[in-house]
Design a protein around this motif. Structure first.
Motif, mmCIF file in Angstrom:
data_model
loop_
_atom_site.group_PDB
_atom_site.id
_atom_site.type_symbol
_atom_site.label_atom_id
_atom_site.label_comp_id
_atom_site.label_asym_id
_atom_site.label_seq_id
_atom_site.Cartn_x
_atom_site.Cartn_y
_atom_site.Cartn_z
ATOM 1 N N THR A 76 0.262 15.398 -3.027
ATOM 2 C CA THR A 76 1.615 14.863 -2.947
ATOM 3 C C THR A 76 2.682 15.949 -3.031
ATOM 4 O OG1 THR A 76 1.686 14.455 -5.314
ATOM 5 C CG2 THR A 76 0.951 12.644 -3.934
ATOM 6 N N ALA A 77 2.422 17.040 -3.779
ATOM 7 C CA ALA A 77 3.433 18.081 -3.888
ATOM 8 C C ALA A 77 3.257 19.154 -2.817
ATOM 9 C CB ALA A 77 3.398 18.715 -5.276
ATOM 10 N N LEU A 78 2.265 18.971 -1.942
ATOM 11 C CA LEU A 78 1.994 19.993 -0.931
ATOM 12 C C LEU A 78 3.219 20.242 -0.048
ATOM 13 C CD1 LEU A 78 -0.256 21.797 0.136
ATOM 14 C CD2 LEU A 78 -0.942 19.976 1.666
ATOM 15 N N GLY A 79 3.875 19.144 0.361
ATOM 16 C CA GLY A 79 5.043 19.282 1.228
ATOM 17 C C GLY A 79 6.119 20.126 0.576
ATOM 18 N N VAL A 80 6.468 19.794 -0.679
ATOM 19 C CA VAL A 80 7.511 20.543 -1.380
ATOM 20 C C VAL A 80 7.089 22.004 -1.523
ATOM 21 C CG1 VAL A 80 8.752 20.785 -3.548
ATOM 22 C CG2 VAL A 80 8.318 18.533 -2.625
ATOM 23 N N SER A 131 -7.474 9.210 -0.662
ATOM 24 C CA SER A 131 -6.857 10.127 -1.616
ATOM 25 C C SER A 131 -5.355 10.185 -1.382
ATOM 26 C CB SER A 131 -7.486 11.511 -1.543
ATOM 27 O OG SER A 131 -7.142 12.123 -0.356
ATOM 28 N N ILE A 132 -4.905 10.051 -0.126
ATOM 29 C CA ILE A 132 -3.459 10.033 0.121
ATOM 30 C C ILE A 132 -2.839 8.789 -0.515
ATOM 31 C CG2 ILE A 132 -1.668 9.835 1.895
ATOM 32 C CD1 ILE A 132 -3.445 11.532 3.716
ATOM 33 N N VAL A 133 -3.438 7.621 -0.259
ATOM 34 C CA VAL A 133 -2.889 6.370 -0.799
ATOM 35 C C VAL A 133 -2.791 6.438 -2.324
ATOM 36 C CG1 VAL A 133 -3.388 3.912 -1.141
ATOM 37 C CG2 VAL A 133 -3.707 4.941 1.103
ATOM 38 N N LEU A 134 -3.900 6.841 -2.941
ATOM 39 C CA LEU A 134 -3.956 6.826 -4.400
ATOM 40 C C LEU A 134 -3.037 7.890 -5.019
ATOM 41 C CD1 LEU A 134 -5.442 5.124 -6.417
ATOM 42 C CD2 LEU A 134 -7.298 6.765 -6.425
ATOM 43 N N SER A 135 -3.004 9.087 -4.413
ATOM 44 C CA SER A 135 -2.147 10.145 -4.966
ATOM 45 C C SER A 135 -0.685 9.760 -4.859
ATOM 46 C CB SER A 135 -2.316 11.468 -4.224
ATOM 47 O OG SER A 135 -3.642 11.810 -4.101
ATOM 48 N N VAL A 136 -0.286 9.207 -3.702
ATOM 49 C CA VAL A 136 1.120 8.840 -3.533
ATOM 50 C C VAL A 136 1.498 7.761 -4.542
ATOM 51 C CG1 VAL A 136 2.761 7.754 -1.954
ATOM 52 C CG2 VAL A 136 1.275 9.562 -1.135
ATOM 53 N N ALA A 137 0.621 6.749 -4.695
ATOM 54 C CA ALA A 137 0.918 5.681 -5.656
ATOM 55 C C ALA A 137 1.065 6.260 -7.064
ATOM 56 C CB ALA A 137 -0.186 4.635 -5.620
ATOM 57 N N THR A 138 0.190 7.200 -7.423
ATOM 58 C CA THR A 138 0.283 7.812 -8.751
ATOM 59 C C THR A 138 1.568 8.605 -8.909
ATOM 60 O OG1 THR A 138 -2.100 8.089 -8.617
ATOM 61 C CG2 THR A 138 -0.997 9.188 -10.430
ATOM 62 N N THR A 173 -10.452 -0.321 1.324
ATOM 63 C CA THR A 173 -9.737 -1.551 0.997
ATOM 64 C C THR A 173 -9.589 -1.682 -0.518
ATOM 65 O OG1 THR A 173 -11.104 -2.442 2.755
ATOM 66 C CG2 THR A 173 -9.605 -3.969 1.681
ATOM 67 N N GLY A 174 -10.681 -1.445 -1.243
ATOM 68 C CA GLY A 174 -10.637 -1.593 -2.700
ATOM 69 C C GLY A 174 -9.563 -0.724 -3.318
ATOM 70 N N ILE A 175 -9.562 0.565 -2.973
ATOM 71 C CA ILE A 175 -8.585 1.484 -3.559
ATOM 72 C C ILE A 175 -7.168 1.099 -3.139
ATOM 73 C CG2 ILE A 175 -7.781 3.875 -3.547
ATOM 74 C CD1 ILE A 175 -10.242 3.736 -5.159
ATOM 75 N N SER A 176 -6.993 0.723 -1.853
ATOM 76 C CA SER A 176 -5.640 0.386 -1.395
ATOM 77 C C SER A 176 -5.128 -0.847 -2.110
ATOM 78 C CB SER A 176 -5.625 0.136 0.111
ATOM 79 O OG SER A 176 -6.240 1.195 0.764
ATOM 80 N N VAL A 177 -5.988 -1.868 -2.254
ATOM 81 C CA VAL A 177 -5.549 -3.089 -2.937
ATOM 82 C C VAL A 177 -5.195 -2.774 -4.387
ATOM 83 C CG1 VAL A 177 -6.329 -5.326 -3.797
ATOM 84 C CG2 VAL A 177 -6.785 -4.671 -1.431
ATOM 85 N N ALA A 178 -6.032 -1.968 -5.048
ATOM 86 C CA ALA A 178 -5.759 -1.619 -6.446
ATOM 87 C C ALA A 178 -4.420 -0.896 -6.553
ATOM 88 C CB ALA A 178 -6.881 -0.739 -6.986
ATOM 89 N N SER A 179 -4.173 0.107 -5.682
ATOM 90 C CA SER A 179 -2.910 0.848 -5.755
ATOM 91 C C SER A 179 -1.741 -0.074 -5.481
ATOM 92 C CB SER A 179 -2.871 1.984 -4.740
ATOM 93 O OG SER A 179 -4.091 2.631 -4.674
ATOM 94 N N LEU A 180 -1.892 -0.902 -4.430
ATOM 95 C CA LEU A 180 -0.788 -1.788 -4.057
ATOM 96 C C LEU A 180 -0.455 -2.735 -5.204
ATOM 97 C CD1 LEU A 180 1.019 -2.402 -1.632
ATOM 98 C CD2 LEU A 180 -0.528 -4.268 -1.061
#
Lengths: 201, 251
Positions: free
Chosen positions: A98-102, B25-32, B234-241
């Protein structure tokens, strides 16, 4: 120099990602296929150069050299730095996604600017070469630490002291990077001037 | 030094398609990263621990990888509680620690460790070749994937050149100190790395042309479609959402 994950706010991360994507696509567009191997292997050299530690007194700092990457590659510094940072996170866990862009923006924007600011000064006299290199190295780190500080400050104004501490801590790094970049540039012009994309007279 | 320690394995995570792992990993990292609530961040942390366990990674190795992060967190814990505005929690020798500062430190600590664990569990468990393959299949431009693979290929080569140069300098009696001579030596050494990289690039490109390089890399890996892939994503996306929705509406 990089920001850890989990610190910055959503808007700052998003802005970083957008600028990084824009810069990278512009950079990729500028790289012709016959230059792409060159950019890739210079990115490897940038990665390895960041493993070099130089002493300051009892401590040591590692080189960053984004100024040199900027001088040599111009806008292509964006994808090159992105590549190196991504590989760094895979191998050393210096950051996540997530911080890669920055982090790309923090390193690459000063690099690209120093290309346009200091490259025209090169190739005129040896004193000027060193000075331009010195300024490119110093400016890149100065501007990078300012960007890093700004990213923190935009996240939360309470980060002011932290940002200030980070910028102050980078002053010795700026001077060392300036000296190293200055010597490096004079070395290039003596040994292998073709590496520097000088304007044809 | 450059090793892909976690890349080989037989775990559930290792069997997943790289593309799926990158997307999750993108979905989960962004949500975090967007989470701004201490307890919810704790849930993300548990999920990331779960992923590490699923990947069957050695706990000590994972901790070792987090070492650079711990230095940063130490700095945060020293500066933030003292410099933050807000009500005072504790007074120590005339210094005041503020409650918002301490809470923010906790949040940053949990979130940063979580995001790195997600990255370790999902991305560091594949080879760079698979990463390139996965990135290509989520439509990252060819040139970018090419840069990544090519640059990875030559890091170890350039690194051994660096070690050779350093050895040569040491044989000639170079001891690094804080002086101009040392900096000049390091500058020439770094400069030589860039020069050799550039000369090598020329040779490599010509060799590639000789072998009929037509601007494309082909992968030999095949990832059979596996029902696990879509279930995992699907599981990870639903959990993050659902965590995001909980944070927006109930917290």
């Amino acid at each position: 120099m990089h920001i850890s994950e989990g610190v910055l706010s959503g808007p700052v991360l998003a802005a970083g990602a957008v600028i990084a994507v824009a810069g990278t696509s512009l950079g990729l567009k500028k790289i012709e296929y016959d230059r792409i191997v060159h950019v890739a292997i210079l990115a490897s050299a940038f990665f390895v150069a960041s493993l070099i530690h130089v002493n300051i007194g009892p401590a040591s700092v590692h080189l960053i050299l984004n100024g040199i990457v900027g001088l040599l590659l111009g806008v292509a510094a964006f994808p090159a730095i992105l590549t190196a940072l991504l590989l760094q996170s895979v191998f050393f866990q210096y950051g996540g996604l997530t911080a890669l862009g920055v982090n790309v923006v923090v390193m690459a924007v000063p690099a690209v600017l120093s290309h346009y600011l200091f490259l025209p000064l090169l190739g005129k006299s040896s004193t000027l070469n060193f000075t331009a290199g010195f300024l490119a190295g110093l400016f890149s780190i100065l501007f990078s630490s300012l960007l890093l500080g700004a990213a923190l400050w935009f996240t939360n104004h309470n980060f002011f002291e932290t940002s200030f501490a980070i910028i102050m801590a980078h002053i010795p790094v700026m001077i060392i990077e300036g000296i190293i970049t200055g010597f490096c540039v004079t070395f290039f012009l003596k040994v292998y001037p073709e590496i520097i994309p000088l304007r044809k007279k | 030094m450059i090793e892909e320690k976690f890349a080989s394995g037989q775990s559930l995570i290792h069997q997943l398609d790289p593309k799926i792992r990158i997307l999750t990993s993108i979905v989960l990292s962004v949500a975090t990263a967007l989470c701004d609530h201490l307890y919810l961040a704790g849930i993300y942390f548990l999920i990331s621990i779960g992923l590490i366990l699923m990947a069957g990674l050695n706990g000590m190795d994972v901790l070792k990888r987090l070492k650079p992060l711990f230095w940063f967190l130490l700095m945060i814990w020293i500066i933030l509680p003292l410099s933050f505005d807000g009500e005072t929690m504790v007074r120590l020798y005339g210094l005041k620690l503020t409650a918002p500062g301490v809470i923010l430190c906790c949040k940053i600590t949990i979130k940063s460790i979580t995001i790195l664990l997600i990255f370790t569990a999902l991305i560091a468990t594949m080879t760079i070749a698979s990463l390139g393959n996965g990135l290509h299949r989520i439509h990252v431009p060819d040139k970018m994937v090419f840069l990544l693979l090519m640059s990875y290929r030559y890091i170890s080569v350039i690194e051994s050149e660096y070690k050779r140069l350093l050895r040569a300098a040491k044989f000639r009696g170079f001891t690094p100190k804080t002086n101009l001579h040392s900096y000049k030596t390091y500058a020439y050494l770094a400069g030589m790395l860039f020069v050799r990289a550039s000369v090598r690039a020329e040779r490599v490109y010509q060799a590639m042309l000789c072998r009929g390089f037509n601007q494309k890399f082909h992968t030999l890996d095949v990832y059979p479609s596996n029902r696990l892939n879509s279930k995992f994503l699907t599981g990870i996306s639903v959990a993050s959402l659902s965590l995001v929705i909980i944070e927006i509406f109930w917290v």
